[in-house]
Design an enzyme around this catalytic site. Structure first.
Site, PDB file in Angstrom:
ATOM      1  CE1 TYR A   6     -26.461  -4.356 -27.822  1.00  0.00           C
ATOM      2  CE2 TYR A   6     -26.310  -4.817 -25.466  1.00  0.00           C
ATOM      3  CZ  TYR A   6     -25.701  -4.648 -26.793  1.00  0.00           C
ATOM      4  OH  TYR A   6     -24.238  -4.744 -26.960  1.00  0.00           O
ATOM      5  CE1 TYR A  26     -22.767  -7.579 -26.440  1.00  0.00           C
ATOM      6  CE2 TYR A  26     -20.379  -8.088 -26.999  1.00  0.00           C
ATOM      7  CZ  TYR A  26     -21.294  -7.153 -26.233  1.00  0.00           C
ATOM      8  OH  TYR A  26     -21.245  -5.888 -25.837  1.00  0.00           O
TER       9      TYR A  26
END
Length: 388
Positions: free
Chosen positions: A297, A341
């Site tokens: 991430y 995203y």
């Protein structure tokens, strides 16, 4: 699952379908429309129909209720529905929830989804605008009056301490940005397709909150992503090679807050991801050297370095050199800095593509993939593998 013992869900469920919308900066559509498209695409990819689905999982932040998504996609009765808190920290936990439901016989086919207009609608990067009274909001009251209003400012505190402790400069973060954008440049689905960057580009990008530059911060995206999970036995009868869930974990650390855990003994690591790492390695019976691709991430580059260290790929303060040396294939879809995203859900999809052999940046023979969810908050992770 105990933080001290191996759990019983590893190897019992698999990801069998992935589906996404276009990744854009202005979808011009409702978030429900994005969710429905992603769910239908994932089911088509799995070779399943809406009628096969009896479970749905999403984020507490998602605006699309499970029953509304079910109506919009033709899904009928549900025997399981669940939501996971803490923003991007929920990504891998949605798949864990699906695996738990399947292992427990509560559901047979579970779809995990996330959809939002995060660029054209509510932009998380703009920081705190308005909050209803809550205990979580009260914790932020210790930070906001001093100008720590945005995610970038919260991460900058830990990033600055990391650089100081290990005698590094902000250029250390550039290796993550360059790696992500190199992969995104070859990914037609990525927003930054065809647009690689150099370390010089990173160093020349403007400051957002020192020591974070523009190219250390993920983009903001409109879009949706869905993941279909079922039992390993059923997966073997479906058209796509299953991505077996070898391990799934959640983690929160001591003195944990949501992005503002500044009162811990140290600021140079991510204890919540350390909890996840220990659980994943224990359950899967694997070590960092067994991982073929790492999808970490990357809402901010410093936290990618800290994750590599928490998982034991390298020692404290060594991650920048590890990334520069391509110590492990990293974020082969381009990550959230380069592709989109989607609160980490697109990273899970890339891990599946690597195991199927269909990634645009395919790692030959990839058989074990590590995926992580949002950092700085209570978080989650997965290890996925080929079947057999």
């Amino acid at each position: 699952m105990s933080v001290r013992t191996r759990d019983a869900i590893g190897g019992r469920a698999a990801v069998v379908g992935i589906g996404a919308t276009e990744f854009s900066k202005d979808s011009g559509r409702s978030e429900l429309s994005l969710a429905a498209e992603a769910v239908r695409a994932a089911l088509d990819d799995a070779g399943l129909t809406p009628g096969d689905v009896d479970g749905l999982v999403t984020f507490t932040m998602d605006t699309n209720p499970e029953i509304t998504v079910a109506q919009a996609t033709g899904i009928g009765e549900l025997s399981f529905f669940s939501r996971v808190h803490y923003g991007g920290g929920a990504a891998c936990a949605t798949v864990q929830q699906a695996a738990l439901a399947i292992a427990g016989g509560v559901a047979e086919v579970v779809v995990c989804y996330r959809a939002f207009n995060e660029r054209s609608g509510r932009r998380f990067g703009s920081g705190v605008q308005q909050r209803e009274p809550s205990a979580e909001g009260a914790a932020l009251g210790w930070q906001l009056p001093f100008g720590l209003l945005t995610p970038a400012s919260w991460v900058a505190m830990a990033a600055q301490r990391y650089l100081h402790t290990y005698g590094l400069t902000p250029d250390a973060f550039g290796h993550v940005a360059v790696t992500d954008r190199r992969h995104a440049a070859r990914n037609p689905a990525a927003y930054f397709h065809g647009k690689p960057i150099t370390l010089a580009d990173h160093a020349a990008s403007r400051w957002i909150v020192e020591p974070l530059r523009l190219l250390d911060c993920c983009q903001e995206t409109d879009g949706g992503q869905a993941i279909v999970v079922t039992s390993v036995e059923r997966a073997r009868d479906l058209p796509r090679p299953p991505a077996v869930i070898l391990a799934a974990a959640q983690g929160a650390g001591r003195k944990q807050e949501a992005m503002t855990s500044f009162y811990r003994d140290e600021l140079t690591g991510l204890p919540e991801m350390g909890v996840v790492a220990r659980q994943l390695w224990r359950t899967a019976g694997l070590a960092p050297t067994d991982i073929d691709v790492a999808i970490l991430y990357d809402h901010f580059t410093p936290f990618v370095l800290m994750q590599l260290e928490e998982f034991g790929f390298c020692g404290p303060g060594e991650a920048a050199d590890f990334v520069a040396a391509d110590g492990v294939p990293l974020n082969t879809h381009g990550g959230q800095l380069g592709e989109a995203y989607l609160h980490g859900m697109n990273g899970i999809a890339e891990a599946v593509r690597q195991l199927r052999g269909t990634s645009v940046n395919q790692i030959p023979g990839a058989a074990r993939t590590l995926v992580t969810a949002g950092t700085g908050v209570p978080t989650s992770g997965l290890i996925l593998g080929t079947d057999g």
